[in-house]
Design a protein around this motif. Structure first.
Motif, short mmCIF file in Angstrom:
data_model
loop_
_atom_site.label_atom_id
_atom_site.label_comp_id
_atom_site.label_asym_id
_atom_site.label_seq_id
_atom_site.Cartn_x
_atom_site.Cartn_y
_atom_site.Cartn_z
N LYS A 85 0.80 -1.23 0.00
CA LYS A 85 0.00 0.00 0.00
C LYS A 85 0.83 1.28 0.00
O LYS A 85 0.36 2.32 -0.41
CB LYS A 85 -0.94 0.01 1.22
CG LYS A 85 -1.90 -1.16 1.23
CD LYS A 85 -2.80 -1.16 0.02
CE LYS A 85 -3.75 -2.34 0.06
NZ LYS A 85 -4.37 -2.62 -1.21
N ASP A 86 2.06 1.22 0.48
CA ASP A 86 2.87 2.42 0.59
C ASP A 86 4.29 2.15 0.12
O ASP A 86 5.18 1.89 0.92
CB ASP A 86 2.86 2.90 2.05
CG ASP A 86 3.47 4.26 2.24
OD1 ASP A 86 3.69 4.96 1.24
OD2 ASP A 86 3.74 4.62 3.39
N ALA A 87 4.50 2.22 -1.19
CA ALA A 87 5.80 1.89 -1.76
C ALA A 87 6.90 2.81 -1.26
O ALA A 87 8.06 2.41 -1.21
CB ALA A 87 5.73 1.94 -3.28
N VAL A 88 6.56 4.02 -0.86
CA VAL A 88 7.60 4.97 -0.44
C VAL A 88 8.24 4.61 0.90
O VAL A 88 9.25 5.20 1.26
CB VAL A 88 7.07 6.43 -0.41
CG1 VAL A 88 6.62 6.85 -1.80
CG2 VAL A 88 5.96 6.60 0.58
N LYS A 89 7.69 3.65 1.61
CA LYS A 89 8.33 3.24 2.86
C LYS A 89 9.56 2.37 2.60
O LYS A 89 10.33 2.10 3.50
CB LYS A 89 7.35 2.54 3.79
CG LYS A 89 6.99 1.13 3.40
CD LYS A 89 6.06 0.51 4.43
CE LYS A 89 5.84 -0.96 4.13
NZ LYS A 89 5.02 -1.60 5.13
N ALA B 59 7.18 4.16 -9.68
CA ALA B 59 7.09 5.61 -9.84
C ALA B 59 6.97 6.30 -8.49
O ALA B 59 7.64 7.32 -8.24
CB ALA B 59 5.90 5.98 -10.73
N GLN B 60 6.15 5.77 -7.59
CA GLN B 60 6.01 6.36 -6.26
C GLN B 60 7.34 6.39 -5.52
O GLN B 60 7.71 7.40 -4.93
CB GLN B 60 4.99 5.59 -5.43
CG GLN B 60 3.56 5.79 -5.84
CD GLN B 60 2.60 4.91 -5.05
OE1 GLN B 60 3.01 3.96 -4.38
NE2 GLN B 60 1.32 5.21 -5.14
N LEU B 61 8.05 5.27 -5.57
CA LEU B 61 9.33 5.19 -4.88
C LEU B 61 10.35 6.13 -5.50
O LEU B 61 11.05 6.86 -4.79
CB LEU B 61 9.84 3.75 -4.90
CG LEU B 61 11.15 3.51 -4.17
CD1 LEU B 61 11.02 3.84 -2.69
CD2 LEU B 61 11.61 2.09 -4.35
N TYR B 62 10.43 6.15 -6.81
CA TYR B 62 11.38 7.01 -7.52
C TYR B 62 11.11 8.49 -7.21
O TYR B 62 12.03 9.25 -6.92
CB TYR B 62 11.31 6.75 -9.01
CG TYR B 62 12.24 7.61 -9.81
CD1 TYR B 62 13.60 7.30 -9.89
CD2 TYR B 62 11.78 8.73 -10.49
CE1 TYR B 62 14.47 8.10 -10.61
CE2 TYR B 62 12.64 9.54 -11.22
CZ TYR B 62 13.98 9.22 -11.28
OH TYR B 62 14.84 10.01 -11.99
#
Length: 92
Positions: free
Chosen positions: A52-56, A83-86
């Protein structure tokens, strides 16, 4: 660090039989196989939509031959996570 293995559909994924044989004597690969793979050399994965939260995460690595060339480019959920993480400064 913690590694989470994901795939488009989740569940068990087969490891490349040739890679398993090629690296069978490598101590690090032996440890990985013992800790992460079942007796059929399958890896249990989480479905990408369950992340749910790729940026973690700090890094996302797309692994595979056929999968990365043909399956992954058109997978909207894999692209969304990358894309979210990048965009958050992570490594893809």
């Amino acid at each position: 660090y913690e590694m989470v293995f994901v795939s488009p559909k989740g569940g068990l994924v087969d490891c490349d039989e040739g890679s398993v044989k090629t690296y069978a004597k490598d101590p690090e690969c032996q440890r990985f196989a013992k800790e992460k793979l079942n007796d059929k050399y399958q890896l249990d994965t989480v479905k990408i939509t369950d992340v749910k939260d790729a940026v973690k995460y700090d890094v996302i690595v797309y692994v595979g031959g056929h999968g990365t060339m043909w399956d992954f480019p058109d997978d909207k959920e894999l692209n969304k996570a990358g894309a979210q993480l990048y965009e958050a400064g992570g490594i893809v």
